[in-house]
Design an enzyme around this catalytic site. Structure first.
Site, PDB file in Angstrom:
ATOM      1  N   HIS A  15       0.811  -1.214   0.000  1.00  0.00           N
ATOM      2  CA  HIS A  15       0.000   0.000   0.000  1.00  0.00           C
ATOM      3  C   HIS A  15       0.848   1.270   0.000  1.00  0.00           C
ATOM      4  CE1 HIS A  15      -3.644   2.121   0.019  1.00  0.00           C
ATOM      5  NE2 HIS A  15      -4.303   1.445   0.937  1.00  0.00           N
ATOM      6  N   ASP A  44      -2.392   1.650  -4.511  1.00  0.00           N
ATOM      7  CA  ASP A  44      -3.642   1.954  -3.819  1.00  0.00           C
ATOM      8  C   ASP A  44      -4.730   0.964  -4.220  1.00  0.00           C
ATOM      9  OD1 ASP A  44      -2.550   4.139  -2.462  1.00  0.00           O
ATOM     10  OD2 ASP A  44      -2.942   5.474  -4.153  1.00  0.00           O
TER      11      ASP A  44
END
Length: 512
Positions: A484, A488
């Site tokens: 992450h 995304d």
């Protein structure tokens, strides 16, 4: 009779040393040409070292668990060839001596005693250094003591030197820049910096920093006022008076506990590991230790997020059932679902190239090649991840042959170090064990890994010209874990959905 020197062969550009796991032959055993003499392990793969000649093993120059540099003589084999033919074998070792002496001479020249002409300049430098050291009395003695420990050579800089990926990762984690790295002396082949060299330097650097801080703290700490021994004993023996009201109970004064008992109390409070008689203690083998370190490092490095999607692969399953027998007869090997999944992944990476990246600090490195790492379970229960290089340039037939070749060599312990490096994306088939989905751990330094689950028959709603209907379909789950920091939810979710799209829209009339 003549003696042949068996050398540890080169096993890839990034491999400079190997650990001896097992000797397959003992002194006195006869060895056929191309027969394995020993098993070795690197930080990437385990492999065997064959003998290029036939003869009798007369001496093992290293023991099991020893770390050997590439190009070192590891064994002596007595052959039937004439001595004149093998007399040139020791020549490389003799030729290395002048080179090693040439390398050592500059080091000895740096530590030679200065002559009279150089003395005034060095005396001035020493006086200036002594004036700076006067700020903290005794610091010069501490530095002299630390100077006896091996450290980086300030006068020598090893420019354009090769560093293995493991050494680079350790340097990044410890905050060592390239300039500092170039100044660390290496003990590997051709002066290479090995993992042990870097770890020793980090340990010595940390010890030096800590010892210097402790010394400065001691020198700068305010001195406590000296109290006569008689007053100290009196203050310990005589408690302070306590004034209380008639209705208030006076608490009992507790004797002070000796300070020496505090460490014992701390040791007693430390939990002790106990194992009952019914348990068995199993030491991790070398590969399991590497896997454990790699997995823990990945979880500490990347914030993991996992997205799931379910795919209807009925057309794909029916197509494979139709062509698998003819394919095996024509090519001599089977076609599994794994190469089909890899082809779909490659197509999705072309659509979303930012999934094919790695992270270096605050930099995102976008990879040009699409190299698919393929997680493979070994008979020992361990896991290895060979890599299909430039999978985007291969057809489905080429991917199938590459998958079968790497899987067979992995299970037969025949992989080379280059077969498990430079991967950019990983695929793991958890469905081969009957699992429908999983949350895989990212294979560093990659940023994503896809787990494909088992294909199960399920009732599903399908759209027909006459309306919706319920039918039995072949369904499977795709699980994508991604980093992450750079991926995304929009990118991760779109990528795994695109893989499912390519699998669901399979051409049933496709030829192979």
């Amino acid at each position: 009779m003549a003696k042949y020197q068996l050398l540890l062969p080169k096993m890839g550009e990034s491999v400079a040393e190997a650990t001896i796991i097992k000797w397959n032959k003992k002194p006195g055993d006869y060895i056929e040409a191309d027969e394995a003499v020993m098993e070795i392990a690197t930080d990437k793969v385990d492999s065997e070292v064959p003998s290029p000649v036939s003869g009798k093993l007369i001496e093992q120059l290293y023991k099991e668990d020893d770390v050997v540099q590439v190009g070192s003589v590891i064994a002596l084999i007595e052959t039937d060839a004439a001595e004149e033919e093998t007399a040139a074998a020791p020549a490389p070792a003799e030729a290395e001596q002048p080179a090693s002496q040439a390398i050592q001479e500059p080091q000895t020249s740096e530590t030679h005693q200065p002559d009279k002409a150089e003395a005034p300049q060095e005396n001035n430098a020493e006086e200036a250094a002594a004036q700076q050291a006067n700020a903290i009395p005794g610091l010069d003695q501490l530095e002299q003591k630390e100077a006896t420990a091996p450290k980086a050579n300030d006068g020598i800089k090893y420019e354009n030197r090769f560093y293995s990926p493991l050494v680079k990762n350790i340097a990044i984690q410890e905050g060592i820049n390239n300039d500092e790295l170039d100044r660390i002396a290496g003990t590997g082949a051709e002066g290479r910096l090995t993992k042990d060299d870097l770890l020793d330097y980090i340990q010595q650097r940390g010890a030096k920093s800590q010892s210097t801080q402790n010394f400065i703290a001691q020198q700068t700490a305010p001195e406590a006022p000296q109290v006569p021994a008689e007053q100290t004993q009196a203050s310990q023996a005589k408690p302070e008076p306590i004034f209380a009201s008639p209705h208030q109970q006076v608490p009992k004064t507790q004797a002070p506990q000796p300070a020496a008992e505090t460490p014992k109390a701390e040791q007693a409070s430390a939990p002790a590991t106990s194992v009952s008689g019914g348990h068995e203690i199993i030491e991790m083998d070398r590969m399991r230790k590497l896997i454990a370190e790699h997995m823990v490092h990945s979880k500490h490095t990347s914030p993991h997020v996992t997205s799931f999607v379910e795919a209807d692969v009925t057309e794909l399953v029916m197509w494979r059932d139709k062509i698998k027998n003819s394919f095996e007869k024509r090519e001599g090997e089977k076609i599994t679902f794994t190469p089909i999944f890899i082809e779909a992944v490659v197509k999705a990476i072309k659509d979303f190239p930012m999934i094919n990246v790695s992270v270096n600090g605050t930099q995102i490195i976008k990879k040009k090649d699409i190299n698919i790492s393929m997680a493979t379970a070994l008979p020992s229960g361990n896991l290895i991840v060979p890599v299909i290089k430039k999978a985007d340039e291969l057809s489905l037939l080429g991917i199938t042959k590459a998958v079968n070749d790497l899987a067979n060599r992995a299970r037969g312990n025949k992989l080379q170090p280059d077969d498990v490096r430079d991967g950019t994306f990983t695929l793991t088939n958890v469905g081969s064990f009957g699992n429908v989905m999983g949350t895989p751990i990212i294979n560093q330094p990659q940023v994503a890994i896809l787990a494909v689950g088992a294909i199960k028959k399920k009732p599903a709603v399908i759209e027909t010209p006459q309306g919706d209907a319920i039918a039995i379909r072949h369904m499977m789950f795709l699980s994508l874990s991604y980093d992450h920091r750079v991926v995304d939810g929009a990118l991760g979710g779109s990528f795994v959905s695109r893989v499912a799209h390519y699998l669901e829209n399979w051409d049933p009339n496709r030829s192979l």
